[in-house]
Design an enzyme around this catalytic site. Structure first.
Site, short mmCIF file in Angstrom:
data_model
loop_
_atom_site.label_atom_id
_atom_site.label_comp_id
_atom_site.label_asym_id
_atom_site.label_seq_id
_atom_site.Cartn_x
_atom_site.Cartn_y
_atom_site.Cartn_z
N GLU A 149 0.63 -1.20 0.05
CA GLU A 149 0.00 -0.09 -0.13
C GLU A 149 0.81 1.29 0.08
OE1 GLU A 149 -2.78 -0.75 3.39
OE2 GLU A 149 -3.65 -2.45 2.46
N HIS A 154 -10.82 -5.69 -2.45
CA HIS A 154 -11.87 -5.48 -1.54
C HIS A 154 -13.02 -4.60 -2.19
CE1 HIS A 154 -9.45 -7.26 1.68
NE2 HIS A 154 -8.35 -6.36 1.38
N GLU A 166 -6.77 -10.33 -2.07
CA GLU A 166 -7.59 -10.33 -0.87
C GLU A 166 -9.14 -10.03 -1.20
OE1 GLU A 166 -6.17 -7.18 2.04
OE2 GLU A 166 -3.76 -7.33 1.32
N ASN A 219 1.81 -4.71 -3.37
CA ASN A 219 0.38 -5.19 -3.08
C ASN A 219 -0.25 -3.81 -2.68
OD1 ASN A 219 -1.53 -7.08 -2.65
ND2 ASN A 219 -1.41 -6.50 -0.56
N ASP A 252 -12.75 -9.99 -1.71
CA ASP A 252 -14.12 -10.27 -0.87
C ASP A 252 -15.08 -9.18 -1.58
OD1 ASP A 252 -13.44 -7.66 0.47
OD2 ASP A 252 -12.51 -8.68 2.03
#
Length: 395
Positions: free
Chosen positions: A105, A182, A210, A146, A212
């Site tokens: 990040e 996300h 990641e 990432n 979702d």
């Protein structure tokens, strides 16, 4: 339970995330590029989400204490500390971890660099240095950058693209990028596959790290159908690009997800519900990987109707759905009254009646019926003359 064929590896994030979304080990499932199937890994450390340089936006026990952050570190001290930490951690697991998220990040939403201890003290070169030191500590490990909100083509993903392009041009060891994914229900970026492809064209691997898809609670059948489409879309975009090498679902059941505690009123973000039963999203993933969409068998599940109390003009009834040797992720029962009975109220189900025909479906919170378990709902109804028990069918 998650069966051995359903994932290719297990990922945990072992320490707290500064946004409050990592509160301890958080299990996830991953599909690795190759045969279209899910399996558990024999080596669960196949991809470690610990950033060995621990930038300020993702903190670990090894980052400098807060009382030393405000101006007391020189650039030389910070560089030495960072190099020592990366060399120690990556070197300790040399040969055991296939891939590291070296930098996590680094960007703001507008594509500028995030203000962190490392960026403020070392400038943007901390990224190239971190990758170089990690490669020296384990030349065989794949090295990733990432970030989140970089799934589609936008200012942030373009900043990441330009960074990777410049690193490649300078000969800095960078093997892949992680797109966290996300997502919010119904908002899969239309440019997702295009974005994956442009990173691949730089000569790096791409991973969905990641994934979702959160929705407003309580979840209903329409939302779950859209979530299935969203998961399918993301996985299909990855499958379509040769260098998109894996997809990780972040928290493989809704009970493990970070979403509920971070986004009040939202949740149900994973392919499994809180009782470990597959949701429609699970089958969306399967379809994207070329698998079948056969749902769990329902033949070993049944519905039983009973009258628990009765008076002159009314009665209370209940229906129990039970399973043995099978499971349900949702249910619906139907029956036809033969003596003019009329339902006046129902609980733990949504019931409708048209003439003599009655249809009742699960509420948002009790659709799952696991193997060896049952769910019961009740209702009040009126009757006159007789009250014969109808035959109930489970749909």
């Amino acid at each position: 339970m998650v069966r051995s064929r359903e994932a290719s590896s297990l990922t945990t994030w072992p320490y707290e995330h500064s946004q409050g979304r990592r509160g301890g080990p958080e299990p996830s499932l991953r599909w690795n590029g190759g045969p279209a199937r899910w399996r558990h890994a024999r080596r669960p450390r196949s991809h470690d989400h610990r950033s060995p340089n621990s930038p300020n936006h993702c903190k670990s026990a090894s980052r400098p204490s807060r009382d030393r952050v405000n101006g007391t570190w020189t650039s030389a001290q910070l560089g030495s500390l960072l190099q020592n930490h990366i060399s120690t951690e990556v070197g300790r697991y040399k040969g055991e971890i296939a891939a590291w998220d070296v930098v996590n990040e680094p960007f703001n939403e507008d594509g500028t660099y995030r203000s962190t201890l490392w960026y403020n003290g070392l400038g943007a070169d901390y990224i190239a240095n971190a990758l170089t030191w990690a490669h020296a500590a384990d030349p065989a490990a794949k090295l990733y950058i990432n970030d989140y909100n970089v799934e589609g083509v936008n200012a942030k993903s373009t900043a990441l693209y330009n960074l990777v392009k410049s690193l490649k041009a300078a000969g800095v060891p960078i093997d892949g990028v992680g797109l966290q994914a996300h997502l919010i229900l119904g908002q899969v970026p239309a440019t997702l596959q295009q974005n994956i492809q442009r990173f691949a064209d730089l000569g790096v691997d791409v991973a969905i790290t990641e994934l979702d898809v959160r929705m407003a609670l309580p979840a209903d059948s329409t939302e779950l159908a859209q979530q299935k489409a969203d998961f399918k879309s993301v996985v299909a975009a990855c499958v379509a690009v040769t260098r998109c090498v894996n997809v990780t679902v972040w928290g493989f059941t809704d009970s493990d997800s970070w979403v509920d505690s971070t986004f009040p009123g939202y949740g149900a973000a994973t392919p499994y519900d809180a009782n470990y039963a597959p949701k429609p999203a699970y089958y969306g993933i399967s379809e994207a990987l070329g698998g079948t969409t056969t749902t769990p068998p329902t033949g070993a599940c049944a519905a039983a109707y009973s009258v628990s109390s009765q008076w002159n003009t009314g009665f209370t009834g209940q229906v129990t759905i039970s399973c043995s040797g099978a499971a349900l992720s949702s249910w619906k029962v139907n029956w036809t009254y033969g003596a003019g009975q009329q339902i006046t109220q129902a609980w733990n189900a949504t019931c409708t009646q048209s003439g003599a025909a009655v249809s009742c479906a699960n509420a948002s919170y009790n659709g799952t019926v696991g193997d060896g378990s049952s769910v019961t709902f009740g209702f009040n109804a009126s009757w006159s003359g007789s009250n014969p028990v109808p035959t109930v069918t489970l749909g």
